[in-house]
Design a protein around this motif. Structure first.
Motif, short mmCIF file in Angstrom:
data_model
loop_
_atom_site.label_atom_id
_atom_site.label_comp_id
_atom_site.label_asym_id
_atom_site.label_seq_id
_atom_site.Cartn_x
_atom_site.Cartn_y
_atom_site.Cartn_z
N SER A 1 37.98 -26.13 48.69
CA SER A 1 38.90 -26.78 47.76
C SER A 1 40.18 -25.97 47.54
O SER A 1 41.22 -26.52 47.18
N ASN A 2 40.10 -24.66 47.78
CA ASN A 2 41.29 -23.80 47.62
C ASN A 2 42.12 -23.72 48.89
O ASN A 2 43.10 -22.98 48.96
N GLY A 3 41.72 -24.50 49.90
CA GLY A 3 42.47 -24.53 51.15
C GLY A 3 42.01 -23.54 52.19
O GLY A 3 42.46 -23.60 53.33
N LYS A 4 41.10 -22.64 51.82
CA LYS A 4 40.62 -21.65 52.77
C LYS A 4 39.59 -22.27 53.72
O LYS A 4 38.84 -23.16 53.35
N ILE A 5 39.60 -21.77 54.95
CA ILE A 5 38.66 -22.27 55.95
C ILE A 5 37.36 -21.47 55.88
O ILE A 5 37.37 -20.24 55.87
N HIS A 6 36.26 -22.19 55.80
CA HIS A 6 34.94 -21.57 55.80
C HIS A 6 34.31 -21.81 57.16
O HIS A 6 34.11 -22.96 57.58
N SER A 7 34.02 -20.75 57.89
CA SER A 7 33.45 -20.87 59.24
C SER A 7 31.93 -20.72 59.20
O SER A 7 31.39 -19.92 58.43
#
Length: 262
Positions: A134-140
């Motif tokens: 939701s904060n725009g960060k990518i979770h791999s």
């Protein structure tokens, strides 16, 4: 406090057991459970059919007008998998082969896949997959080459924990074990190209079913909070455990009330 919620879970389970019912499910209640599970799990994944349309499709075989073929197959295949799981959940084993077999049945139709090149029912992913927080960060998630060992390790860990259950101890409670599986499978490994959410929730609930609990339903109204708990549980799955405890309490109350009425 999670301790209080686990105490309530254990109390509700004892109250159900005290009714001395000789079966886990009344047929009518079981059918409702399966429809609700199918509807809610697929709704989280973006299926647009309403509950009424889902009910008519699965119980009356009435196809909604202008329905998306892939969505219809998502619901129909999910229900068929659930039929098999509820018939055999006592004998179902936690194995990589079993997870692959149910994924193959769940995702068997090409129309269910958003990208034809990803079509791989029953097989682990061959491409990397990520999600955007939701904060725009990518979770791999884990790389495809890491998945086979990670899944072997996860299943071994789950089977070991299931052999050492103590419902009076939060660390060894079935809900904690189910939540641990849920987080490792969905938030870390994400082993398939598609269908991870539905398979992950199915096996999370299979852990609970085998230990005498009803399945957890994550309703559409809880979808945003459910996804938030994933983000909050990256390092410590306590936020997801707290969330799933509330859902299990809801399911236990629903089952208790049904059997008290009937």
């Amino acid at each position: 406090m999670i301790e209080k919620k686990v105490e309530e879970i254990n109390l509700l389970k004892r109250q159900i057991a005290a009714l001395n019912i000789d079966q886990d499910w009344d047929d009518a209640f079981l059918e409702k459970v399966k429809v609700d599970f199918t509807y809610n799990s697929n709704k989280i994944e973006g299926v647009t059919l309403t509950y009424g349309q889902t009910l008519k499709l699965l119980k009356d075989f009435v196809t909604p007008q202008n329905a998306i073929p892939g969505e219809l197959l998502d619901l129909i295949n999910h229900q068929r998998v659930l039929d098999n799981v509820f018939k055999n959940y006592r004998a179902e084993t936690f194995s990589v082969d079993n997870i692959k077999a149910l994924h193959k049945e769940l995702m068997k139709d090409l129309a269910q896949w958003t990208d034809d090149s990803l079509y791989s029912p029953g097989r682990f992913k061959i491409f990397e997959n990520v999600t955007v927080r939701s904060n725009g960060k990518i979770h791999s998630y884990l790389l495809p080459t890491e998945v086979p060992k990670a899944m072997d390790d996860l299943i071994g860990e789950i089977n070991n924990r299931l052999a050492n259950i103590d419902e009076e101890n939060i660390e060894t409670h079935p809900l904690t074990i189910a939540t641990f599986f849920h987080q490792q499978f969905l938030n870390k490994i994400h082993p398939f190209n598609d269908g991870n959410g539905r398979i992950g929730r199915l096996f999370t609930n299979l852990i609970l079913l085998k230990k005498g609990y009803p399945p957890i339903f994550i309703k559409d109204v809880d979808r945003k909070e459910y996804l938030n708990r994933f983000e909050q549980s990256d390092a410590d799955f306590s936020p997801m455990l707290d969330f799933l405890a509330d859902r299990l309490i809801e399911s236990l109350k629903l089952k208790l009330e049904f059997f008290q009425r009937n």
